[in-house]
Design an enzyme around this catalytic site. Structure first.
Site, PDB file in Angstrom:
ATOM      1  N   ASP A   1      -4.087   6.483   2.180  1.00 16.78           N
ATOM      2  CA  ASP A   1      -3.848   6.154   3.588  1.00 16.78           C
ATOM      3  C   ASP A   1      -4.775   6.980   4.485  1.00 16.78           C
ATOM      4  OD1 ASP A   1      -2.492   4.733   5.537  1.00 16.78           O
ATOM      5  OD2 ASP A   1      -0.783   6.110   5.618  1.00 16.78           O
TER       6      ASP A   1
ATOM      7  N   HIS B   1      -6.245  -1.554   6.971  1.00 20.02           N
ATOM      8  CA  HIS B   1      -4.805  -1.738   7.149  1.00 20.02           C
ATOM      9  C   HIS B   1      -4.429  -3.217   7.320  1.00 20.02           C
ATOM     10  CE1 HIS B   1      -4.111   2.566   7.277  1.00 20.02           C
ATOM     11  NE2 HIS B   1      -2.813   2.306   7.246  1.00 20.02           N
TER      12      HIS B   1
ATOM     13  N   HIS C   1      -4.251  -4.456   3.889  1.00 15.50           N
ATOM     14  CA  HIS C   1      -2.978  -3.967   3.327  1.00 15.50           C
ATOM     15  C   HIS C   1      -1.820  -4.850   3.773  1.00 15.50           C
ATOM     16  CE1 HIS C   1       0.872  -2.039   4.232  1.00 15.50           C
ATOM     17  NE2 HIS C   1       0.757  -1.527   3.021  1.00 15.50           N
TER      18      HIS C   1
ATOM     19  N   HIS D   1       2.265   2.220   0.017  1.00 15.52           N
ATOM     20  CA  HIS D   1       1.426   1.824   1.159  1.00 15.52           C
ATOM     21  C   HIS D   1      -0.025   2.275   0.974  1.00 15.52           C
ATOM     22  CE1 HIS D   1       0.353   1.398   5.444  1.00 15.52           C
ATOM     23  NE2 HIS D   1      -0.117   2.634   5.384  1.00 15.52           N
TER      24      HIS D   1
HETATM   25 ZN   LIG Z   1      -1.260   3.637   6.934  1.00 14.01          ZN
END
Ligand SMILES: [Zn+2]
Length: 373
Positions: free
Chosen positions: A176, A257, A260, A274
């Site tokens: 992340d 993101h 994602h 995540h």
């Molecule tokens: Zn994130």
């Protein structure tokens, strides 16, 4: 169009207080007493056994009256409403646990108009410091971002607790966090989560975050495997939690993101964390903007060194179909997605190509250097 309203103000926001150190929970009363004495404590049963009990004991010994609510597992609108109902009479909210618990606690505090303290028990996401939550459907699919008027009042990180979590969580946090600078660099002319342009300090934090991860990431990962709190471990926990949090919120997110978020629609990826999906999304973003091989290699090498996935096989979807990837690409390009912060050309077709290209680049890199980079 990254800045349709032609906003020219720079905007930076952060939590009021950030505290990090070994056994920091023992001093929780000192840091939390300014927020109130009757907190709603949201944490799941596992976290309660690991760290919640000791928090409860230390706070009760300082005269706090705690309402403990067991988090059911998903930061969904339903779960938030349930906790709001249980929080009547409390004077602040404590969210203790992983990203989804923290996101739920922030949303509950906002609805009750109360202060919130965040006590992460893993360094697996950059959720603790931000004034936003990710809301999922009860099935775990990305639904929307929820924005609050303030960042958390206190973020208290006990690195002794963080070191007890599996090293996979720290690695996911690095996935992340490594996206932070890569994404923020493409957001120079777009509007960040505060509603303004990136400041120099936000940009510097993103750079520092990346520097720390490349310098200490592998060392910290190995330290975590033996539950050792070392200077490298402390530095990476700060990179994952504080630097990544400030860096993404005041810097901006881009394709990593958004991709994602697209991946959350593939049920067979729900077991992934995540940051593991964001790591792959980061590679896909680098492919999307045509990053040169030497630059790509830096990130691929880093990700392999901490066991982050860089191929479909490592994601656990070796036989993913083109139709599924097209669905991910379509969701990544939904209206309002952060992918539109980029100046570079973006279409569903280009994102589809970038996702397939990322897998191909990852496989080629592994074939070139071997699996243990
Ligand atoms: Zn994130």
């Amino acid at each position: 169009m990254p800045n349709p309203k032609q906003i020219t103000e720079r905007y930076f926001q952060s939590p009021s207080k950030y505290i990090q150190g070994p056994s920091a929970i023992k001093n929780a009363a000192l840091y939390l007493e300014k927020l109130g004495k009757k907190p709603l404590l949201a944490c799941d049963s596992n976290v309660f056994n690991i760290a919640g009990k000791s928090l409860l004991t230390t706070l009760e010994s300082h005269g706090f009256q705690i309402t403990h609510v067991e988090f059911a597992g998903e930061s969904s609108a339903q779960e938030i409403d349930r906790m709001v109902g249980l929080g009547e009479g409390c004077d602040f909210v404590i969210g203790m646990g992983g990203g989804k618990t923290m996101d739920t606690a922030k949303a509950v505090a906002s609805k009750l108009n109360l202060s919130v303290a965040i006590l992460p028990t893993t360094a697996s996401t950059d959720a603790p410091c931000s004034a936003l939550s990710v809301i999922y459907t009860p099935n775990g699919e990305f639904e929307r971002y929820a924005f609050f008027h303030a960042n958390p009042d206190v973020v208290l990180v006990d690195t002794t607790v963080i070191a007890r979590a599996p090293a996979r969580f720290l690695a996911a946090g690095m996935g992340d966090a490594i996206a932070t600078n890569v994404e923020a660099k493409l957001c120079k002319n777009s509007i960040n989560f505060g509603g303004g342009l990136q400041t120099e300090v936000a940009s510097a934090i993103g750079n520092k975050c990346e520097e720390v991860l490349l310098k200490y990431g592998k060392l910290a990962y190995e330290a975590n495997k033996v539950q050792a709190v070392t200077p490298a471990f402390e530095a990476v926990v700060e990179a994952n939690t504080l630097m990544s949090g400030l860096g993404f919120e005041s810097g901006g997110l881009a394709a990593a993101h958004a991709i994602h978020n697209g991946f959350t629609a593939i049920p067979s990826l729900h077991h992934l964390l995540h940051g593991e999906k964001v790591a792959f999304g980061t590679v896909a973003q680098l492919i999307l903007i045509g990053a040169p091989s030497a630059e790509l290699d830096v990130y691929l090498s880093f990700m392999l060194s901490v066991d982050l996935p860089i191929t479909f096989a490592q994601l656990g979807i070796p036989d993913v179909s083109d139709d599924e990837i097209r669905r991910v690409a379509k969701l990544s390009c939904a209206p309002g997605e952060t992918i539109w912060n980029m100046q570079d050309p973006v279409t569903e077709e280009l994102v589809f190509g970038a996702i397939k290209g990322a897998d191909a680049a990852g496989r080629a890199y592994i074939a070139r250097v071997g699996k243990s980079a």
